[in-house]
Write an enzyme that holds these catalytic residues in place. Structure first.
Site, mmCIF file in Angstrom:
data_model
loop_
_atom_site.group_PDB
_atom_site.id
_atom_site.type_symbol
_atom_site.label_atom_id
_atom_site.label_comp_id
_atom_site.label_asym_id
_atom_site.label_seq_id
_atom_site.Cartn_x
_atom_site.Cartn_y
_atom_site.Cartn_z
ATOM 1 N N ASN A 1 85.172 69.446 28.299
ATOM 2 C CA ASN A 1 84.510 68.379 27.712
ATOM 3 C C ASN A 1 85.388 67.770 26.533
ATOM 4 O O ASN A 1 86.052 68.634 26.105
ATOM 5 C CB ASN A 1 83.262 68.825 27.008
ATOM 6 C CG ASN A 1 82.137 67.857 27.340
ATOM 7 O OD1 ASN A 1 81.953 66.921 27.869
ATOM 8 N ND2 ASN A 1 80.873 68.277 27.302
ATOM 9 N N ASN B 1 67.635 66.907 22.971
ATOM 10 C CA ASN B 1 68.228 65.681 22.795
ATOM 11 C C ASN B 1 67.014 64.514 22.667
ATOM 12 O O ASN B 1 67.381 63.496 22.010
ATOM 13 C CB ASN B 1 68.736 65.409 24.272
ATOM 14 C CG ASN B 1 70.021 66.467 24.288
ATOM 15 O OD1 ASN B 1 70.126 67.079 23.425
ATOM 16 N ND2 ASN B 1 70.535 66.418 25.651
ATOM 17 N N SER C 1 74.860 71.582 24.687
ATOM 18 C CA SER C 1 75.666 72.689 24.603
ATOM 19 C C SER C 1 75.880 72.917 23.033
ATOM 20 O O SER C 1 76.073 74.141 22.536
ATOM 21 C CB SER C 1 77.003 72.737 25.486
ATOM 22 O OG SER C 1 77.498 71.408 25.094
ATOM 23 N N SER D 1 79.991 79.701 32.740
ATOM 24 C CA SER D 1 79.088 78.708 33.511
ATOM 25 C C SER D 1 79.820 78.090 34.786
ATOM 26 O O SER D 1 79.647 77.976 35.668
ATOM 27 C CB SER D 1 78.081 77.735 32.898
ATOM 28 O OG SER D 1 77.523 78.728 31.567
ATOM 29 N N LYS E 1 82.086 59.930 28.417
ATOM 30 C CA LYS E 1 81.369 60.951 28.115
ATOM 31 C C LYS E 1 81.532 61.610 26.541
ATOM 32 O O LYS E 1 80.448 61.768 25.775
ATOM 33 C CB LYS E 1 82.146 62.253 28.811
ATOM 34 C CG LYS E 1 81.351 63.453 28.665
ATOM 35 C CD LYS E 1 80.688 63.924 29.971
ATOM 36 C CE LYS E 1 79.731 65.119 30.019
ATOM 37 N NZ LYS E 1 80.289 66.253 30.372
HETATM 38 N N1 LIG Z 1 77.968 74.359 31.516
HETATM 39 C C1 LIG Z 1 77.881 73.205 31.619
HETATM 40 O O1 LIG Z 1 76.695 72.848 32.326
HETATM 41 C C2 LIG Z 1 78.834 72.310 31.428
HETATM 42 C C3 LIG Z 1 78.651 70.867 32.215
HETATM 43 C C4 LIG Z 1 79.613 69.886 31.911
HETATM 44 C C5 LIG Z 1 80.815 70.221 31.415
HETATM 45 N N2 LIG Z 1 80.766 71.387 30.647
HETATM 46 C C6 LIG Z 1 82.026 71.875 30.092
HETATM 47 O O2 LIG Z 1 82.944 72.919 30.814
HETATM 48 C C7 LIG Z 1 83.662 73.573 29.791
HETATM 49 C C8 LIG Z 1 83.414 75.151 30.210
HETATM 50 O O3 LIG Z 1 81.942 75.183 29.537
HETATM 51 P P1 LIG Z 1 81.118 76.526 30.200
HETATM 52 O O4 LIG Z 1 79.713 76.149 29.928
HETATM 53 O O5 LIG Z 1 81.495 76.988 31.477
HETATM 54 O O6 LIG Z 1 81.491 77.519 29.056
HETATM 55 P P2 LIG Z 1 81.491 79.078 29.041
HETATM 56 O O7 LIG Z 1 79.977 79.380 29.835
HETATM 57 O O8 LIG Z 1 81.413 79.357 27.491
HETATM 58 O O9 LIG Z 1 82.629 79.754 29.803
HETATM 59 C C9 LIG Z 1 83.810 79.657 29.295
HETATM 60 C C10 LIG Z 1 84.508 80.915 29.521
HETATM 61 O O10 LIG Z 1 86.189 80.755 29.560
HETATM 62 C C11 LIG Z 1 86.435 82.100 29.139
HETATM 63 N N3 LIG Z 1 87.801 82.143 28.506
HETATM 64 C C12 LIG Z 1 88.149 81.337 27.170
HETATM 65 N N4 LIG Z 1 89.518 81.747 27.034
HETATM 66 C C13 LIG Z 1 89.991 82.437 28.211
HETATM 67 C C14 LIG Z 1 91.165 83.085 28.426
HETATM 68 N N5 LIG Z 1 92.337 82.862 27.554
HETATM 69 N N6 LIG Z 1 91.522 83.754 29.693
HETATM 70 C C15 LIG Z 1 90.380 83.710 30.501
HETATM 71 N N7 LIG Z 1 89.121 83.319 30.168
HETATM 72 C C16 LIG Z 1 88.851 82.726 28.929
HETATM 73 C C17 LIG Z 1 85.323 82.760 28.363
HETATM 74 O O11 LIG Z 1 85.489 84.036 28.223
HETATM 75 P P3 LIG Z 1 85.241 84.957 26.909
HETATM 76 O O12 LIG Z 1 83.594 84.973 26.973
HETATM 77 O O13 LIG Z 1 85.995 86.128 27.132
HETATM 78 O O14 LIG Z 1 85.843 84.117 25.676
HETATM 79 C C18 LIG Z 1 84.240 82.130 29.133
HETATM 80 O O15 LIG Z 1 83.761 82.952 30.016
HETATM 81 C C19 LIG Z 1 83.403 73.126 28.530
HETATM 82 O O16 LIG Z 1 84.351 72.181 27.994
HETATM 83 C C20 LIG Z 1 81.873 72.444 28.707
HETATM 84 O O17 LIG Z 1 81.712 71.446 27.817
HETATM 85 C C21 LIG Z 1 80.080 72.720 30.797
#
Ligand SMILES: NC(=O)c1ccc[n+]([C@@H]2O[C@H](COP(=O)([O-])OP(=O)(O)OC[C@H]3O[C@@H](n4cnc5c(N)ncnc54)[C@H](OP(=O)(O)O)[C@@H]3O)[C@@H](O)[C@H]2O)c1
Length: 305
Positions: free
Chosen positions: A105, A206, A258, A10, A188
């Site tokens: 996060n 929430n 999340s 995301s 946070k």
């Molecule tokens: N989404 C939100 O709205 C939001 C808001 C604020 C903060 N955050 C924070 O932002 C961070 C990311 O969240 P997200 O929601 O984007 O998570 P996500 O949708 O699960 O995306 C994480 C991505 O990282 C990839 N990944 C993991 N290890 C990898 C590696 N070694 N090489 C290449 N790709 C790799 C995963 O691929 P695979 O599927 O292949 O493992 C997945 O596509 C988190 O800490 C979250 O708490 C998110």
């Protein structure tokens, strides 16, 4: 200035789209296995905006193994538990002047990366932007927010600050630079410590954490322990932390955290870097955290990690 973005989830897709909108040419880094199974030679990133419109951008995809150029700017958008391994997977491609920006996060992963990659400049971000994936390379922007960025570890010189600022200045994103960023990350963390684990435990939205006396009491106990650990660590607490936590519950009443979503789908959560980090710091400082420990035990008993 070329940014490499690690993680096509995301946040990775949302930020890649922002670079593309700014006319820049980012490279999105996937795992080798994922890149290998791609059916197309001309991948396209789709972003669904808040007004319902969808934009499509041709996108450059690579893996750590396929990369032939060195990395000057790396944005890490994996979950906290994957961040260290992700940066290590491109360690040989990082230039000496590389700037690494971490978007995770919680706390703990940022310090580990800053310590290991001490010859590069490591920055951490805290963001209130929201996004979710509809499909592979199809991201939905769920909410505009702000993003705070600051250095982890040593303070960079003015030209390094300037380099980062100018590499991000064209992005259509509200970015605030702050030092020390740890304060923002702790704010946070406080909210996440109170809300995320409980929403997974009760499998609720929430806002539903304010529904019963028992839930409100647990929110208060978790928050009080964060205040005590912050105080022992010499980190100032902004006003009334419990009021802030309750306000977040009200403002995001209809949202599933999340952590709640990860638990529902049987995925590993980031709680080790949220309540787990708090418990670890508390132990070092001699502060007791029974409410946080009980929560982690109850979640473990349910198989939520
Ligand atoms: N989404 C939100 O709205 C939001 C808001 C604020 C903060 N955050 C924070 O932002 C961070 C990311 O969240 P997200 O929601 O984007 O998570 P996500 O949708 O699960 O995306 C994480 C991505 O990282 C990839 N990944 C993991 N290890 C990898 C590696 N070694 N090489 C290449 N790709 C790799 C995963 O691929 P695979 O599927 O292949 O493992 C997945 O596509 C988190 O800490 C979250 O708490 C998110």
């Amino acid at each position: 200035m070329t940014w490499h973005i690690m993680g096509a989830g995301s946040m990775g897709c949302l930020w890649t789209a922002q670079f593309l909108k700014a006319g820049m040419k980012p490279t999105l880094l996937l795992r080798e296995q994922r890149l290998h199974t791609l059916q197309t030679k001309d991948p396209v990133l789709a972003i669904e905006e808040l007004d319902g419109t969808t934009h499509h951008y041709p996108i450059n995809l690579e893996s750590p193994q396929s990369l032939t150029t060195s990395i000057e700017y790396l944005l890490v958008c994996t979950k906290a538990q994957d961040a260290e391994a992700a940066v290590h997977s491109v360690a040989d491609q990082l230039s000496d002047q590389c700037q690494i920006l971490l978007m995770q996060n919680g706390l703990g992963s940022q310090q580990a990366i800053a310590q290991h990659f001490s010859s590069q400049t490591v920055w951490a971000a805290s963001t209130t932007e929201g996004a979710w994936m509809k499909d592979f390379l199809h991201v939905c922007h769920a909410g505009h927010g702000s993003t705070w960025i600051g250095p982890m570890g040593h303070t960079p010189d003015e030209s390094t600050w300037q380099g980062l600022r100018s590499s991000l200045e064209k992005l259509p994103v509200d970015i605030q630079y702050t030092h020390p960023i740890e304060l923002k990350l702790w704010d946070k963390l406080a909210v996440n410590c109170a809300i995320n684990g409980l929403t997974a435990l009760y499998d609720c939205k929430n806002g539903e954490l304010l529904d019963t006396e028992e839930r409100r009491a647990r929110l208060a106990a978790l928050t009080e322990e964060v205040t005590q650990v912050r105080s022992a660590a010499g980190i100032p607490t902004p006003g009334n932390l419990l009021e802030l936590v309750k306000q977040v519950c009200r403002d995001t009443a209809m949202n599933n955290s999340s952590t709640c979503m990860d638990a529902r789908q049987g995925r590993k959560t980031e709680l080790t870097f949220i309540n787990g980090y708090l418990i670890e710091q508390a132990a070092k400082l001699g502060v007791k955290t029974p409410a946080n420990q009980q929560l982690m035990r109850e979640l473990a008993n349910l198989g939520i990690q």
